[in-house]
Motif scaffolding. Structure first.
Motif, PDB file in Angstrom:
ATOM      1  N   ALA A 111       0.696  -0.669  -0.166  1.00  0.00           N
ATOM      2  CA  ALA A 111      -0.098  -0.002   0.424  1.00  0.00           C
ATOM      3  C   ALA A 111       0.405   0.772  -0.141  1.00  0.00           C
ATOM      4  CB  ALA A 111      -0.631  -0.582   0.975  1.00  0.00           C
ATOM      5  N   GLU A 112      -0.071   2.470  -0.296  1.00  0.00           N
ATOM      6  CA  GLU A 112       0.778   3.472  -0.273  1.00  0.00           C
ATOM      7  C   GLU A 112       1.796   4.332   1.596  1.00  0.00           C
ATOM      8  OE1 GLU A 112       0.160   5.681  -4.920  1.00  0.00           O
ATOM      9  OE2 GLU A 112      -1.476   5.730  -2.732  1.00  0.00           O
ATOM     10  N   TYR A 113       0.457   3.866   1.598  1.00  0.00           N
ATOM     11  CA  TYR A 113       1.026   4.073   2.952  1.00  0.00           C
ATOM     12  C   TYR A 113       0.106   3.225   4.265  1.00  0.00           C
ATOM     13  CZ  TYR A 113       0.495   8.954   2.142  1.00  0.00           C
ATOM     14  OH  TYR A 113       1.045  10.132   1.195  1.00  0.00           O
ATOM     15  N   VAL A 114       1.075   2.809   5.471  1.00  0.00           N
ATOM     16  CA  VAL A 114       0.712   2.048   6.194  1.00  0.00           C
ATOM     17  C   VAL A 114       0.959   2.616   7.944  1.00  0.00           C
ATOM     18  CG1 VAL A 114       1.702  -0.541   7.607  1.00  0.00           C
ATOM     19  CG2 VAL A 114       1.887   0.169   5.064  1.00  0.00           C
ATOM     20  N   ALA A 115       0.043   2.311   8.479  1.00  0.00           N
ATOM     21  CA  ALA A 115      -0.162   2.310  10.278  1.00  0.00           C
ATOM     22  C   ALA A 115       0.459   1.141  10.752  1.00  0.00           C
ATOM     23  CB  ALA A 115      -1.240   2.650  10.749  1.00  0.00           C
ATOM     24  N   ALA A 116       1.998   1.013  10.819  1.00  0.00           N
ATOM     25  CA  ALA A 116       2.288   0.325  11.713  1.00  0.00           C
ATOM     26  C   ALA A 116       3.302   0.645  12.762  1.00  0.00           C
ATOM     27  CB  ALA A 116       4.213   0.845  11.095  1.00  0.00           C
ATOM     28  N   PRO A 117       3.548  -0.554  13.413  1.00  0.00           N
ATOM     29  CA  PRO A 117       3.744  -0.032  15.079  1.00  0.00           C
ATOM     30  C   PRO A 117       5.347  -0.015  15.361  1.00  0.00           C
ATOM     31  CG  PRO A 117       2.484  -2.239  14.892  1.00  0.00           C
ATOM     32  CD  PRO A 117       2.768  -1.645  13.363  1.00  0.00           C
ATOM     33  N   ALA A 118       5.177   1.131  16.441  1.00  0.00           N
ATOM     34  CA  ALA A 118       6.186   1.849  15.973  1.00  0.00           C
ATOM     35  C   ALA A 118       7.423   0.610  16.790  1.00  0.00           C
ATOM     36  CB  ALA A 118       6.669   2.703  17.742  1.00  0.00           C
ATOM     37  N   SER A 119       7.227  -0.034  17.390  1.00  0.00           N
ATOM     38  CA  SER A 119       7.880  -1.097  18.506  1.00  0.00           C
ATOM     39  C   SER A 119       8.244  -1.944  17.015  1.00  0.00           C
ATOM     40  CB  SER A 119       7.204  -2.163  19.423  1.00  0.00           C
ATOM     41  OG  SER A 119       5.967  -2.537  18.581  1.00  0.00           O
ATOM     42  N   ASP A 120       7.653  -2.526  15.813  1.00  0.00           N
ATOM     43  CA  ASP A 120       8.543  -3.136  15.096  1.00  0.00           C
ATOM     44  C   ASP A 120       9.581  -2.174  14.004  1.00  0.00           C
ATOM     45  OD1 ASP A 120       7.190  -5.282  15.355  1.00  0.00           O
ATOM     46  OD2 ASP A 120       5.027  -5.446  14.086  1.00  0.00           O
ATOM     47  N   LEU A 121       9.621  -1.621  13.991  1.00  0.00           N
ATOM     48  CA  LEU A 121      10.702  -0.655  12.619  1.00  0.00           C
ATOM     49  C   LEU A 121      11.578   0.044  13.735  1.00  0.00           C
ATOM     50  CD1 LEU A 121       7.920   2.192  12.264  1.00  0.00           C
ATOM     51  CD2 LEU A 121       8.727  -0.042  10.652  1.00  0.00           C
ATOM     52  N   THR A 122      12.591   0.234  12.588  1.00  0.00           N
ATOM     53  CA  THR A 122      14.162   1.354  13.121  1.00  0.00           C
ATOM     54  C   THR A 122      14.277   1.552  12.110  1.00  0.00           C
ATOM     55  OG1 THR A 122      15.907   1.029  13.705  1.00  0.00           O
ATOM     56  CG2 THR A 122      15.564  -0.647  12.175  1.00  0.00           C
ATOM     57  N   LEU A 123      15.320   2.492  12.349  1.00  0.00           N
ATOM     58  CA  LEU A 123      15.567   3.583  11.303  1.00  0.00           C
ATOM     59  C   LEU A 123      16.745   3.357   9.759  1.00  0.00           C
ATOM     60  CD1 LEU A 123      17.373   6.479  12.997  1.00  0.00           C
ATOM     61  CD2 LEU A 123      15.142   6.670  12.344  1.00  0.00           C
ATOM     62  N   LYS A 124      15.849   3.357   8.946  1.00  0.00           N
ATOM     63  CA  LYS A 124      16.768   3.021   7.841  1.00  0.00           C
ATOM     64  C   LYS A 124      18.082   3.218   7.978  1.00  0.00           C
ATOM     65  CE  LYS A 124      16.252   5.116   3.803  1.00  0.00           C
ATOM     66  NZ  LYS A 124      18.439   4.763   3.601  1.00  0.00           N
ATOM     67  N   PRO A 125      18.951   2.395   7.331  1.00  0.00           N
ATOM     68  CA  PRO A 125      20.216   2.380   7.079  1.00  0.00           C
ATOM     69  C   PRO A 125      20.655   4.017   6.111  1.00  0.00           C
ATOM     70  CG  PRO A 125      20.282   0.142   7.102  1.00  0.00           C
ATOM     71  CD  PRO A 125      18.989   0.895   6.675  1.00  0.00           C
ATOM     72  N   ALA A 126      21.447   4.426   6.955  1.00  0.00           N
ATOM     73  CA  ALA A 126      21.183   6.035   5.373  1.00  0.00           C
ATOM     74  C   ALA A 126      22.784   5.438   3.915  1.00  0.00           C
ATOM     75  CB  ALA A 126      22.665   6.827   6.391  1.00  0.00           C
ATOM     76  N   GLY A 127      23.379   4.561   4.574  1.00  0.00           N
ATOM     77  CA  GLY A 127      23.994   3.929   3.329  1.00  0.00           C
ATOM     78  C   GLY A 127      23.032   2.950   1.938  1.00  0.00           C
ATOM     79  N   ILE A 128      22.098   2.990   2.203  1.00  0.00           N
ATOM     80  CA  ILE A 128      21.253   2.280   1.509  1.00  0.00           C
ATOM     81  C   ILE A 128      19.919   2.969   1.242  1.00  0.00           C
ATOM     82  CG2 ILE A 128      22.474  -0.524   2.274  1.00  0.00           C
ATOM     83  CD1 ILE A 128      19.653  -1.343   3.237  1.00  0.00           C
ATOM     84  N   ASP A 129      19.813   2.478   0.071  1.00  0.00           N
ATOM     85  CA  ASP A 129      17.791   3.218  -0.679  1.00  0.00           C
ATOM     86  C   ASP A 129      16.809   2.131  -0.449  1.00  0.00           C
ATOM     87  OD1 ASP A 129      17.323   0.534  -2.182  1.00  0.00           O
ATOM     88  OD2 ASP A 129      18.623   1.809  -4.165  1.00  0.00           O
ATOM     89  N   HIS A 130      15.686   2.916  -0.623  1.00  0.00           N
ATOM     90  CA  HIS A 130      13.994   2.108   0.121  1.00  0.00           C
ATOM     91  C   HIS A 130      14.064   0.502  -0.266  1.00  0.00           C
ATOM     92  CE1 HIS A 130      12.868   5.413   2.458  1.00  0.00           C
ATOM     93  NE2 HIS A 130      13.085   5.906   1.646  1.00  0.00           N
ATOM     94  N   VAL A 131      14.323   0.368  -1.695  1.00  0.00           N
ATOM     95  CA  VAL A 131      14.954  -0.759  -1.969  1.00  0.00           C
ATOM     96  C   VAL A 131      15.140  -1.637  -1.797  1.00  0.00           C
ATOM     97  CG1 VAL A 131      15.210  -2.409  -4.049  1.00  0.00           C
ATOM     98  CG2 VAL A 131      13.982   0.358  -4.770  1.00  0.00           C
ATOM     99  N   HIS A 132      16.918  -1.740  -1.387  1.00  0.00           N
ATOM    100  CA  HIS A 132      17.588  -3.003  -0.501  1.00  0.00           C
ATOM    101  C   HIS A 132      17.031  -2.698   0.784  1.00  0.00           C
ATOM    102  CE1 HIS A 132      19.633  -2.177  -4.044  1.00  0.00           C
ATOM    103  NE2 HIS A 132      20.397  -3.387  -4.283  1.00  0.00           N
ATOM    104  N   ALA A 133      16.195  -1.630   1.343  1.00  0.00           N
ATOM    105  CA  ALA A 133      16.353  -1.839   3.019  1.00  0.00           C
ATOM    106  C   ALA A 133      14.714  -2.765   2.715  1.00  0.00           C
ATOM    107  CB  ALA A 133      15.699  -0.019   3.073  1.00  0.00           C
ATOM    108  N   ALA A 134      14.154  -2.097   2.223  1.00  0.00           N
ATOM    109  CA  ALA A 134      12.896  -2.531   2.061  1.00  0.00           C
ATOM    110  C   ALA A 134      12.689  -4.245   2.231  1.00  0.00           C
ATOM    111  CB  ALA A 134      11.994  -2.545   0.934  1.00  0.00           C
ATOM    112  N   GLY A 135      14.085  -5.268   1.583  1.00  0.00           N
ATOM    113  CA  GLY A 135      13.898  -6.177   1.148  1.00  0.00           C
ATOM    114  C   GLY A 135      14.772  -7.239   1.921  1.00  0.00           C
ATOM    115  N   ALA A 136      15.013  -6.499   3.148  1.00  0.00           N
ATOM    116  CA  ALA A 136      15.665  -6.890   4.097  1.00  0.00           C
ATOM    117  C   ALA A 136      15.159  -7.593   5.524  1.00  0.00           C
ATOM    118  CB  ALA A 136      17.112  -6.054   4.839  1.00  0.00           C
ATOM    119  N   PRO A 137      13.595  -6.811   5.659  1.00  0.00           N
ATOM    120  CA  PRO A 137      13.594  -7.301   7.394  1.00  0.00           C
ATOM    121  C   PRO A 137      13.665  -8.854   7.213  1.00  0.00           C
ATOM    122  CG  PRO A 137      12.559  -5.268   6.581  1.00  0.00           C
ATOM    123  CD  PRO A 137      13.798  -6.170   5.354  1.00  0.00           C
TER     124      PRO A 137
END
Length: 336
Positions: A111-137
């Motif tokens: 989806a374009e927007y998600v209401a996400a539990p803050a406890s399931d998130l962490t800051l994205k590594p600055a050294g990689i883009d969103h595509v690579h970050a989304a492939g990791a969790p």
């Protein structure tokens, strides 16, 4: 489309990739403990197509409850656009990534927007883009919880024993079956990070990719049977799992451990006779572990390989690609 609605992929009935529909739905509002994330990229994972086909691969008593229509997806990378009053640690504008609400199926990340539990998130590594970050969790945390640290005490529905990762170092040999896929390519890199010797099993097309990631030995399963070629292994991580997983017991030394990601058919008496243990677990959302993985991604100690990307509206094509198999790394949906 109004300012109160968004595009989302929804499942209205179970079946093949054709049941994924591009719908217009209300933008969710963050509840207590949640942040609203503007999604930039979404990781595609096996539970997405299990949900799509109605969990037919699981015994009825272990199938999670959900109702239709539903938005699939658990992995995302994006930007925080709103924060609930009780949430500390995140601000509007923060780039974040995470595995949402897993092992449940209410992540709703396609989806374009998600209401996400803050406890399931962490800051994205600055050294990689969103595509690579989304492939990791999900894939990265699965490899982490099997090989590095479990991080929870929830029992597996398939065994009485608690899963315990084996300490990895230069004296340890790890065999990874299915090493080129999402979980496999993370597991290979994490085992190498710990200093272990790694034997990668995949089809021949992936050999150069896996050697590049650090594999010490490569076995093309189309040309030879690993259980006949390898012996005295300390750990087998079988990402493929299933009924054929039992054959890898023959590669283990006494005292060795096999970790099937998809539990197969094992005989406790046989395991005892061989002097080996077989345990598995179900990956769970864990922002602290993901933050540790994020540090490795930031420094380049671990990298996310991308097989292919698809626009959110083309989620069906992504699932069709997944069905063809032989994926090298991760499939990711991009959100404009």
């Amino acid at each position: 489309m109004s300012i109160h609605t968004m595009r989302a992929i929804r499942i209205h009935g179970h079946g093949g990739p054709e049941v994924l529909r591009d719908d217009e739905v209300p933008i969710p509002k963050p509840g207590p403990g949640e942040v609203l994330v503007r999604v930039h990229a979404v990781g595609v994972n096996p539970p997405d197509w299990y949900l799509r086909d109605g969990m037919s691969n699981l015994p009825p008593e272990t199938r999670p409850k959900f109702s239709l229509p539903t938005i699939p997806g658990t992995d995302l990378s994006g930007v925080v656009v709103a924060v609930a009053a009780d949430v500390d640690g995140f601000s509007v504008g923060d780039e974040v990534f995470g595995l949402l609400r897993f092992p449940g199926f209410e992540g709703s990340t396609y989806a374009e927007y998600v209401a996400a539990p803050a406890s399931d998130l962490t800051l994205k590594p600055a050294g990689i883009d969103h595509v690579h970050a989304a492939g990791a969790p999900m894939s990265g945390l699965t490899a982490w919880q099997y090989l590095i640290e479990l991080g929870h005490d929830h029992p597996s529905p398939f065994q009485a024993a608690q899963h315990r990762p084996v300490p990895l170092d230069a004296r340890t040999t790890v065999l990874i079956n299915g090493a080129a896929g999402g979980v496999g390519h993370f597991a290979l890199q994490l085992a190498k990070w710990k200093g272990a010797r790694v034997i990668a099993v995949a089809s021949g097309a992936h050999e150069s990719f896996l050697r590049e990631l650090g594999a010490d030995e490569f076995i093309d399963y189309t040309k030879g049977r690993p259980e006949e070629l390898v012996h005295d292994v300390d750990v087998v991580l079988d990402v493929v799992g299933g009924p054929g997983s039992k054959r890898f017991l023959r590669t283990l030394k006494r005292g060795g451990s096999q970790f099937p990601v998809f539990f197969g058919e094992f005989d406790e008496e046989e395991n005892e006779k061989l002097g080996v243990t077989v345990t598995g677990t179900t990956v769970r959302s864990n922002s602290a572990q993901l933050a540790e993985l994020g540090r490795l991604l930031d420094t380049g100690a671990v990298r996310v390989a991308i097989d292919s990307t698809f626009a959110l509206a083309d989620a069906r094509a992504a699932h069709e690609r997944a069905a063809r198999g032989h994926i090298q790394g991760k499939l990711v949906l991009t959100v404009a």
